[in-house]
Design an enzyme around this catalytic site. Sequence first.
Site: not given
Length: 370
Positions: A151, A255
Amino acid sequence: MKKILFTVCFLSAFFIQCQKNTEFKSADDFNYRAETVVDDLEIAWGFEFLEDGSILIAEQEGKMILYKDGERTEINNVPKVYYNNQGGLLDVKLHPDYRNNGWIYFSYSGNTENDDKGSNTVIMRARLKDNNLIDKEVIYKATPNTKRGHHFGSRIEFDNEGYLFFSVGDRGNRDVNPQDINRDGGKIYRLNDDGSIPSDNPFVSEPGSKAAVYSFGHRNPQGMALHKNTGKIWIHEHGPQGGDEINIIESGKNYGWPVITYGINYDGSEITDKTSMPGMEQPIHYWVPSIAPSGMAFINSDIYPSWKGHLLVGSLKFQYLNLVRLENNTVVSEEKLMEDLGRVRTVKIGPDGYIYVSVEQLGIVRLMPD
C-alpha cells in the site's frame, strides 16, 4: 519488433456487482493488434514518452531504462529503492513544461532517514543528462518508515493548473492512517511543482496537519488521471476483498476508508456494516469482486473514435484492460480488452495517439486498430 495478434469480440459473460447495476456489455466487433513495442520487462510500474521518441521506463526492482530505436540504456544515479513486495521504483511523470525545464518526477519506496525501520513513499524530481539523473530533489517523503511491504499508492499526475498530485496508500495501517489528517498514508496530496505547499490546500491552517494533504480516507490508489475537460483528478483504488473504487477527487473530502467500504476482509470477516456515512464521499463506481485495478487513462485520441472520452483501467487480478464507458461521470458499461495477455500495470495514451499498456512479465504493448 515482435507482434502479438488478437481478434477480439467483446464478451458480456463477466458477472460483477457494482454501483448502479453496471454490467459488462457486448459491443460491435472490433479487431486490433496488440503489438509489442518493448519486450523483456519484468514489472514496468510506470513509463513516460520523451520528445525524442524514447520511452523512460521505471522497473519496480529499481532500474530506470531509456528505450529508443530498439536499444535500451540503463539510467545511472537512480536513488536506492526498497524493493519489498509492492514497494520499489514505481511511477514516473514528466513536468507539463518538460521541454523548457527538464523535470522528471518519480515515486519509489525509500528511506531518507538512514534508519533501519523500513521505507515509505518518496516523491523525487530530477533531470536527465547523458543517461544520468542529475539535480535530484526529494520533494515529499511520507512518514513514518515501516517494514510493511504494501500500500504505497504512488501514482503521480499534474492538473491543468500545474499542481502536482500523488497518492500514498494506507501502508497497511488502516485503522490509524487514512482518517487522520495529521498522519501520512491513505491520502491524495497536492503540491506546487517545486514541492512547496499551495496556500489554498484544504488543511493548511489545521494545527499539526499534513498540509500537503488534499483528500483522505483512501486505501491504496494505484490509478490517477486528469480529466482535461473538467480539470478534475480521478483515481481508482484497491479495496480489500471487493470494494475497488473509482473516485473523483475534491479538496478536503473524506472518501471513507475504512469506516465505509463495499469490501470485506480477506478471511471473509466483516470490516464494517456501513457502506455510507454522512460527510463521506461515495465512489462513482465500485467492483465486487475486486478486479485489482492498476493504471488509468482517459482516451483522447481520434484513432479510437468510439472509445474517445471514455476511461481505461487495468486489471491485475483478471489480466485484462477494462474499457469503462462514461456518461456525465457515471459508468454505464464496461468492456474487456486484451484478455489473458497478462497483469496490466500501467496504461497511457502516447504522443502518437495510440494506447500503450505495460504488462507484467511481458513489456509495453501498443493497441493498433486492425
